[in-house]
Scaffold this motif. Structure first.
Motif, PDB file in Angstrom:
ATOM      1  N   LEU A  22       4.446  54.020  39.061  1.00 38.13           N
ATOM      2  CA  LEU A  22       4.004  53.729  40.425  1.00 38.13           C
ATOM      3  C   LEU A  22       2.750  52.853  40.449  1.00 38.13           C
ATOM      4  CD1 LEU A  22       4.721  54.224  43.364  1.00 38.13           C
ATOM      5  CD2 LEU A  22       3.275  56.249  43.304  1.00 38.13           C
ATOM      6  N   GLY A  23       1.741  53.235  39.664  1.00 44.21           N
ATOM      7  CA  GLY A  23       0.501  52.467  39.628  1.00 44.21           C
ATOM      8  C   GLY A  23       0.701  51.064  39.090  1.00 44.21           C
ATOM      9  N   VAL A  24       1.511  50.937  38.035  1.00 43.63           N
ATOM     10  CA  VAL A  24       1.753  49.617  37.454  1.00 43.63           C
ATOM     11  C   VAL A  24       2.550  48.753  38.424  1.00 43.63           C
ATOM     12  CG1 VAL A  24       2.833  48.360  35.548  1.00 43.63           C
ATOM     13  CG2 VAL A  24       1.593  50.482  35.092  1.00 43.63           C
ATOM     14  N   LEU A  31      -0.543  41.544  42.151  1.00 47.18           N
ATOM     15  CA  LEU A  31      -1.006  40.568  41.154  1.00 47.18           C
ATOM     16  C   LEU A  31      -2.350  40.943  40.526  1.00 47.18           C
ATOM     17  CD1 LEU A  31       0.059  37.236  42.907  1.00 47.18           C
ATOM     18  CD2 LEU A  31       1.265  38.480  41.107  1.00 47.18           C
ATOM     19  N   LYS A  32      -2.654  42.229  40.450  1.00 45.09           N
ATOM     20  CA  LYS A  32      -3.872  42.694  39.784  1.00 45.09           C
ATOM     21  C   LYS A  32      -3.648  42.881  38.282  1.00 45.09           C
ATOM     22  CE  LYS A  32      -5.871  44.936  43.778  1.00 45.09           C
ATOM     23  NZ  LYS A  32      -6.172  46.173  44.463  1.00 45.09           N
ATOM     24  N   VAL A  33      -2.396  42.976  37.883  1.00 49.63           N
ATOM     25  CA  VAL A  33      -2.058  43.216  36.479  1.00 49.63           C
ATOM     26  C   VAL A  33      -1.817  41.881  35.776  1.00 49.63           C
ATOM     27  CG1 VAL A  33      -0.266  44.194  34.973  1.00 49.63           C
ATOM     28  CG2 VAL A  33      -1.120  45.513  36.907  1.00 49.63           C
ATOM     29  N   CYS A  34      -2.409  41.735  34.579  1.00 48.92           N
ATOM     30  CA  CYS A  34      -2.258  40.503  33.784  1.00 48.92           C
ATOM     31  C   CYS A  34      -1.193  40.656  32.705  1.00 48.92           C
ATOM     32  CB  CYS A  34      -3.572  40.155  33.096  1.00 48.92           C
ATOM     33  SG  CYS A  34      -4.958  40.018  34.210  1.00 48.92           S
ATOM     34  N   LEU A  35      -0.889  41.900  32.327  1.00 48.97           N
ATOM     35  CA  LEU A  35       0.072  42.178  31.264  1.00 48.97           C
ATOM     36  C   LEU A  35       0.665  43.554  31.487  1.00 48.97           C
ATOM     37  CD1 LEU A  35       1.294  41.542  28.386  1.00 48.97           C
ATOM     38  CD2 LEU A  35      -0.701  42.739  27.453  1.00 48.97           C
ATOM     39  N   VAL A  36       1.985  43.654  31.330  1.00 47.51           N
ATOM     40  CA  VAL A  36       2.661  44.945  31.414  1.00 47.51           C
ATOM     41  C   VAL A  36       3.184  45.289  30.025  1.00 47.51           C
ATOM     42  CG1 VAL A  36       4.634  46.205  32.392  1.00 47.51           C
ATOM     43  CG2 VAL A  36       3.284  44.684  33.835  1.00 47.51           C
ATOM     44  N   LYS A  49      13.754  47.349  35.525  1.00 44.04           N
ATOM     45  CA  LYS A  49      12.926  47.257  36.732  1.00 44.04           C
ATOM     46  C   LYS A  49      11.663  46.441  36.474  1.00 44.04           C
ATOM     47  CE  LYS A  49      10.133  50.299  39.655  1.00 44.04           C
ATOM     48  NZ  LYS A  49       9.840  51.708  39.964  1.00 44.04           N
ATOM     49  N   PHE A  50      10.953  46.754  35.384  1.00 47.58           N
ATOM     50  CA  PHE A  50       9.682  46.082  35.134  1.00 47.58           C
ATOM     51  C   PHE A  50       9.862  44.672  34.583  1.00 47.58           C
ATOM     52  CE2 PHE A  50       8.052  50.292  35.842  1.00 47.58           C
ATOM     53  CZ  PHE A  50       6.933  50.011  36.605  1.00 47.58           C
ATOM     54  N   ILE A  51      10.903  44.441  33.821  1.00 45.77           N
ATOM     55  CA  ILE A  51      11.170  43.078  33.353  1.00 45.77           C
ATOM     56  C   ILE A  51      11.454  42.168  34.549  1.00 45.77           C
ATOM     57  CG2 ILE A  51      12.841  41.642  32.105  1.00 45.77           C
ATOM     58  CD1 ILE A  51      12.990  43.978  30.030  1.00 45.77           C
ATOM     59  N   ASN A  52      12.304  42.639  35.458  1.00 46.36           N
ATOM     60  CA  ASN A  52      12.615  41.846  36.658  1.00 46.36           C
ATOM     61  C   ASN A  52      11.385  41.629  37.527  1.00 46.36           C
ATOM     62  OD1 ASN A  52      15.300  41.591  35.920  1.00 46.36           O
ATOM     63  ND2 ASN A  52      15.967  43.351  37.125  1.00 46.36           N
ATOM     64  N   LEU A  53      10.595  42.689  37.694  1.00 37.26           N
ATOM     65  CA  LEU A  53       9.382  42.603  38.510  1.00 37.26           C
ATOM     66  C   LEU A  53       8.387  41.614  37.895  1.00 37.26           C
ATOM     67  CD1 LEU A  53       8.076  43.803  41.049  1.00 37.26           C
ATOM     68  CD2 LEU A  53       7.155  45.621  39.616  1.00 37.26           C
ATOM     69  N   CYS A  54       8.177  41.714  36.586  1.00 41.62           N
ATOM     70  CA  CYS A  54       7.251  40.801  35.903  1.00 41.62           C
ATOM     71  C   CYS A  54       7.740  39.359  35.990  1.00 41.62           C
ATOM     72  CB  CYS A  54       7.086  41.212  34.440  1.00 41.62           C
ATOM     73  SG  CYS A  54       6.114  42.708  34.227  1.00 41.62           S
ATOM     74  N   ASN A  55       9.023  39.158  35.769  1.00 36.07           N
ATOM     75  CA  ASN A  55       9.577  37.798  35.856  1.00 36.07           C
ATOM     76  C   ASN A  55       9.406  37.213  37.256  1.00 36.07           C
ATOM     77  OD1 ASN A  55      10.317  37.667  33.154  1.00 36.07           O
ATOM     78  ND2 ASN A  55      12.393  38.414  33.530  1.00 36.07           N
ATOM     79  N   ASP A  78       3.064  61.467  27.272  1.00 34.48           N
ATOM     80  CA  ASP A  78       3.995  60.352  27.070  1.00 34.48           C
ATOM     81  C   ASP A  78       3.929  59.379  28.246  1.00 34.48           C
ATOM     82  OD1 ASP A  78       4.663  61.772  24.853  1.00 34.48           O
ATOM     83  OD2 ASP A  78       6.763  62.059  25.372  1.00 34.48           O
ATOM     84  N   THR A  79       3.739  58.102  27.951  1.00 38.62           N
ATOM     85  CA  THR A  79       3.591  57.069  28.976  1.00 38.62           C
ATOM     86  C   THR A  79       4.513  55.905  28.652  1.00 38.62           C
ATOM     87  OG1 THR A  79       1.271  57.712  29.237  1.00 38.62           O
ATOM     88  CG2 THR A  79       1.924  55.594  30.169  1.00 38.62           C
ATOM     89  N   ALA A  80       5.424  55.596  29.565  1.00 43.17           N
ATOM     90  CA  ALA A  80       6.425  54.549  29.319  1.00 43.17           C
ATOM     91  C   ALA A  80       5.945  53.159  29.725  1.00 43.17           C
ATOM     92  CB  ALA A  80       7.720  54.876  30.057  1.00 43.17           C
ATOM     93  N   VAL A  81       5.073  53.075  30.725  1.00 42.48           N
ATOM     94  CA  VAL A  81       4.649  51.773  31.249  1.00 42.48           C
ATOM     95  C   VAL A  81       3.147  51.788  31.529  1.00 42.48           C
ATOM     96  CG1 VAL A  81       4.991  50.060  33.077  1.00 42.48           C
ATOM     97  CG2 VAL A  81       6.888  51.504  32.393  1.00 42.48           C
ATOM     98  N   ILE A  82       2.467  50.731  31.071  1.00 43.21           N
ATOM     99  CA  ILE A  82       1.056  50.556  31.417  1.00 43.21           C
ATOM    100  C   ILE A  82       0.821  49.112  31.814  1.00 43.21           C
ATOM    101  CG2 ILE A  82       0.142  52.453  30.025  1.00 43.21           C
ATOM    102  CD1 ILE A  82      -0.618  50.449  27.901  1.00 43.21           C
TER     103      ILE A  82
END
Length: 106
Positions: A22-24, A31-36, A49-55, A78-82
Motif C-alpha cells: 500500500l505505501g509503495v 512519484l515520490k519513489v525513485c526505485l521499487v 502489479k508493481f512492474i506495470n505500475l513502475c512502467n 517478511d516484506t515483498a515490496v519496498i
C-alpha cells in the motif's frame, strides 16, 4: 549480510524507504519513489502489479532478494515490496543489486 541488504537498512534509518504494497503503491503514484524493489518470492500478482505500475510511471524496479532477507534488513517481518525515495541511494542500490545478481553479493 552483503552491502545491498546493509544499504536497505541505511535507507530505513534515513527515512528514505517505504515498505509494503500500500505505501509503495501510493509512493509510486505520487512519484515520490525513485526505485521499487520486489522480492523474487513475491506473488506473481504482486510482481505484475508493481512492474506495470513502475512502467507506467517510468520508475525503475529490481526483482532481487527474498521477503525474509529484505524484511530482516529493514527491521520488519517478511516484506515483498519496498520503495526507495532518495535518488542517490536508489542509484547505489542498483549498483549493489547487480553484485547480488551476478555473483551472490560476495
Amino acid at each position: 549480510m552483503n552491502k545491498f541488504y546493509s544499504m536497505l537498512g541505511l535507507c530505513r534509518k534515513a527515512g528514505k524507504l517505504l515498505a509494503g504494497s500500500l505505501g509503495v503503491e501510493k509512493g509510486v503514484v505520487s512519484l515520490k519513489v525513485c526505485l521499487v524493489i520486489i522480492s523474487t518470492d513475491a506473488s506473481d500478482n504482486t510482481k505484475k502489479k508493481f512492474i506495470n505500475l513502475c512502467n507506467s510511471k517510468s520508475i525503475p524496479y529490481l526483482i532481487v532478494g527474498n521477503k525474509e532477507d529484505i524484511g530482516k534488513s529493514i527491521g520488519k517481518g517478511d516484506t515483498a515490496v519496498i520503495g526507495i525515495t532518495d535518488v542517490n541511494l536508489s542509484n547505489k542500490l542498483i549498483i549493489e543489486a547487480e553484485e547480488v545478481l551476478t555473483n551472490g553479493g560476495e
